[in-house]
Write a protein that holds these residues in place. Structure first.
Motif, PDB file in Angstrom:
ATOM      1  N   LEU A   1      27.431 -18.503  -5.303  1.00 16.18           N
ATOM      2  CA  LEU A   1      28.431 -18.454  -4.223  1.00 16.18           C
ATOM      3  C   LEU A   1      27.939 -17.627  -3.042  1.00 16.18           C
ATOM      4  CD1 LEU A   1      31.755 -18.173  -6.207  1.00 16.18           C
ATOM      5  CD2 LEU A   1      30.867 -20.133  -4.960  1.00 16.18           C
TER       6      LEU A   1
ATOM      7  N   LEU B   1      37.651 -22.301  -0.017  1.00 11.09           N
ATOM      8  CA  LEU B   1      36.651 -22.288  -1.075  1.00 11.09           C
ATOM      9  C   LEU B   1      37.366 -22.224  -2.415  1.00 11.09           C
ATOM     10  CD1 LEU B   1      33.388 -20.278  -1.107  1.00 11.09           C
ATOM     11  CD2 LEU B   1      34.805 -20.332  -3.118  1.00 11.09           C
TER      12      LEU B   1
ATOM     13  N   CYS C   1      36.453 -22.365  -6.521  1.00 13.74           N
ATOM     14  CA  CYS C   1      35.349 -22.315  -7.471  1.00 13.74           C
ATOM     15  C   CYS C   1      35.910 -22.088  -8.865  1.00 13.74           C
ATOM     16  CB  CYS C   1      34.413 -21.174  -7.089  1.00 13.74           C
ATOM     17  SG  CYS C   1      33.146 -20.875  -8.310  1.00 13.74           S
ATOM     18  N   ASP C   2      35.360 -22.799  -9.825  1.00 13.41           N
ATOM     19  CA  ASP C   2      35.747 -22.620 -11.222  1.00 13.41           C
ATOM     20  C   ASP C   2      34.502 -22.653 -12.081  1.00 13.41           C
ATOM     21  OD1 ASP C   2      38.677 -22.470 -11.335  1.00 13.41           O
ATOM     22  OD2 ASP C   2      38.588 -24.488 -10.470  1.00 13.41           O
TER      23      ASP C   2
ATOM     24  N   LEU D   1      29.289 -24.148 -13.162  1.00 14.54           N
ATOM     25  CA  LEU D   1      30.058 -23.762 -11.976  1.00 14.54           C
ATOM     26  C   LEU D   1      30.316 -25.017 -11.164  1.00 14.54           C
ATOM     27  CD1 LEU D   1      29.782 -20.891  -9.589  1.00 14.54           C
ATOM     28  CD2 LEU D   1      29.196 -23.115  -8.654  1.00 14.54           C
ATOM     29  N   THR D   2      31.530 -25.147 -10.683  1.00 15.13           N
ATOM     30  CA  THR D   2      31.855 -26.219  -9.747  1.00 15.13           C
ATOM     31  C   THR D   2      32.564 -25.575  -8.553  1.00 15.13           C
ATOM     32  OG1 THR D   2      32.978 -28.338  -9.447  1.00 15.13           O
ATOM     33  CG2 THR D   2      34.021 -26.785 -10.926  1.00 15.13           C
ATOM     34  N   ALA D   3      32.168 -25.965  -7.355  1.00 21.00           N
ATOM     35  CA  ALA D   3      32.760 -25.396  -6.142  1.00 21.00           C
ATOM     36  C   ALA D   3      33.040 -26.510  -5.146  1.00 21.00           C
ATOM     37  CB  ALA D   3      31.825 -24.361  -5.517  1.00 21.00           C
ATOM     38  N   THR D   4      34.170 -26.387  -4.476  1.00 20.23           N
ATOM     39  CA  THR D   4      34.527 -27.275  -3.376  1.00 20.23           C
ATOM     40  C   THR D   4      34.790 -26.376  -2.172  1.00 20.23           C
ATOM     41  OG1 THR D   4      35.532 -28.838  -4.907  1.00 20.23           O
ATOM     42  CG2 THR D   4      36.112 -29.070  -2.581  1.00 20.23           C
ATOM     43  N   ILE D   5      34.044 -26.600  -1.120  1.00 19.91           N
ATOM     44  CA  ILE D   5      34.120 -25.733   0.056  1.00 19.91           C
ATOM     45  C   ILE D   5      34.420 -26.598   1.275  1.00 19.91           C
ATOM     46  CG2 ILE D   5      32.906 -24.022   1.450  1.00 19.91           C
ATOM     47  CD1 ILE D   5      30.960 -23.718  -0.984  1.00 19.91           C
TER      48      ILE D   5
END
Length: 186
Positions: free
Chosen positions: A112, A129, A131-132, A144-148
């Motif tokens: 991140l 942002l 994140c999980d 880890l998965t992130a959507t920004i």
């Protein structure tokens, strides 16, 4: 003849942390209503045994002052932590372009930070942002998965930025995608 300027809209940003999400939302929304303030935006998310609620509230100076003054006692009575900040409306950026970045990777604590640094280095604002982390069912490794959601400044060469971002993601061994933001269909 002079025209009086329209009243400036005023805002409070309220952040609250508590164990019971329903109590947190009910108490704060009711308090806003009783103070004659409007909830402009809100986000609720769970983090472990706690929930975090962020509200942007608008109103006239009297309503906002009443709400702001009553919040510490309300938080104490209901057992949650609260922070309040005065805010102005976000400046309009009509030429800015919203984009969404999707990232999936084996978890590392630096991911991140590296992503945010990339956007900062390219003068790109991060708007949202999420994140999980989760355990991969097949291997048990932490993922880890992130959507920004980001906002590209006017004049950004999109193909160049996309190439830069994908090279950056490849160097960090991230499965990543950057694409224009699209409204979600109901």
């Amino acid at each position: 003849m002079s025209a009086t300027p329209p009243p400036r809209e005023q805002f409070l940003v309220i952040s609250a942390l508590g164990a019971n999400p329903m109590e947190l939302t009910n108490v704060l929304y009711r308090s806003c209503l009783e103070s004659r303030c409007a909830v402009v935006s809100s986000r609720l998310s769970r983090h472990g045994e706690f929930s975090a609620l962020i509200l942007q509230v608008s109103g006239n100076w009297d309503g906002l002052a009443r709400l702001e003054t009553g919040l510490p006692a309300l938080a104490k009575r209901h057992g949650f932590t609260i922070g309040v900040t005065r805010s102005a409306a976000l400046d309009s950026r009509p030429q800015a372009l919203p984009y969404v970045v999707y990232v999936s990777a084996a978890y590392r604590p630096d991911i991140l930070n590296e992503l945010c640094q990339f956007f900062s280095d390219h003068h790109i604002d991060v708007e949202n942002l999420v994140c999980d982390t989760y355990q991969a069912p097949q291997t048990g490794s932490t993922m880890l998965t992130a959507t920004i959601t980001v906002t590209l400044p006017a004049g950004t060469q999109i193909s160049w930025l996309r190439d830069q971002f994908l090279d950056f993601a490849d160097a960090l061994n991230l499965d990543a995608l950057i694409e224009p933001w699209r409204p979600q269909n109901p």
